[in-house]
Design an enzyme around this catalytic site. Structure first.
Site, short mmCIF file in Angstrom:
data_model
loop_
_atom_site.label_atom_id
_atom_site.label_comp_id
_atom_site.label_asym_id
_atom_site.label_seq_id
_atom_site.Cartn_x
_atom_site.Cartn_y
_atom_site.Cartn_z
N ASP A 151 -25.80 13.72 47.97
CA ASP A 151 -25.12 14.32 49.13
C ASP A 151 -24.80 15.79 48.82
O ASP A 151 -24.05 16.09 47.90
CB ASP A 151 -23.83 13.55 49.41
CG ASP A 151 -23.21 13.88 50.77
OD1 ASP A 151 -23.46 14.99 51.28
OD2 ASP A 151 -22.50 13.03 51.31
N HIS A 181 -26.56 12.75 52.73
CA HIS A 181 -25.37 12.54 53.57
C HIS A 181 -25.74 11.61 54.71
O HIS A 181 -25.98 12.04 55.84
CB HIS A 181 -24.89 13.90 54.09
CG HIS A 181 -23.52 13.89 54.67
ND1 HIS A 181 -22.39 13.52 53.95
CD2 HIS A 181 -23.06 14.20 55.92
CE1 HIS A 181 -21.32 13.62 54.72
NE2 HIS A 181 -21.70 14.02 55.91
N SER A 214 -17.72 10.69 56.65
CA SER A 214 -17.54 12.13 56.54
C SER A 214 -16.20 12.55 57.14
O SER A 214 -15.15 12.08 56.70
CB SER A 214 -18.73 12.84 57.18
OG SER A 214 -18.81 14.19 56.77
#
Length: 219
Positions: free
Chosen positions: A169, A200, A117
């Site tokens: 996600d 995620h 991320s």
């Protein structure tokens, strides 16, 4: 020199390679520490895992709340408006960790950067602009935030890049991973790209694929 504080997991034998693994927003270096055992790497690979802690800063999209973050996110539009100066500063701090590994006897071509991320966005910047050839870049559930400003170093124009994303996600949409893939291809890279039926996060199949990729890159 003052380095980022890190969690370090040493191999059984003297380290001959290093993986620097960056966490996501709101997490810390302990977040991915348990993955080392899950990777089930053979002992002969002797990889040192380094999990840096980001600083804590106010994050605009979270109401200005102070939390662990590599950079500020100014809005959550599909293209993500971020504080590029802060991201670059974090990437420079990660490059200092790479330099430290080189000083500790690990050649640059035995060092991999990994990021999840927000950490992945920093890893893109740090790896592609680093002045020596690295072993690889693992970009998980992330996006190429500095694609319009980065100066790619000639030493890493052939960098092995592995992009992984969750097909469900809803934090960093799969389109952002695909956009990074397309951008890198337009720049002459040949990244691999995998999607997994997850949100995620990371999943067991992905961890097995990461293990195989690390063994391939660091054999």
């Amino acid at each position: 020199m003052q380095y980022l504080s890190c969690v370090e997991v040493e191999p059984t034998h003297e380290a001959s390679a290093s993986v620097i693994w960056l966490h996501g927003l709101g997490a810390d270096g302990h977040d991915f520490e348990p993955i080392v055992k899950e990777l089930q790497l053979p002992e002969q690979f002797a990889i040192r895992f380094i999990f840096p802690h980001s600083p804590s800063i106010p994050v605009t999209v979270n109401g200005g709340m102070t939390m662990p973050a590599w950079y500020d996110i100014l809005d959550m539009s599909i293209d993500r408006k971020v504080d590029v100066a802060q991201l670059t500063q974090s990437a420079n701090a990660v490059q200092a960790l790479i330099e430290r590994e080189i000083q500790r006897g690990i050649p640059a071509n035995r060092i991999i950067l990994a990021g999840f991320s927000q950490g992945g966005a920093v890893a893109y910047q740090a790896a592609l602009s680093f002045g020596q050839s690295l072993a690889g870049l693992l970009a998980m559930s992330t996006y190429f935030a500095t694609k319009d400003s980065i100066e790619i170093d000639a030493n890493n124009k052939q960098l092995d890049i592995n992009i992984m994303h969750g097909s469900y996600d809803n934090v960093v949409l799969p389109q952002l991973g695909e956009k990074a893939l397309q951008t890198l291809q337009s720049l002459g890279f040949t990244p691999s790209y995998s999607q997994y039926p997850m949100e995620h996060s990371v999943c067991a199949a992905q961890i097995a694929d990461i293990s195989s990729w690390l063994q391939q890159r660091l054999r």
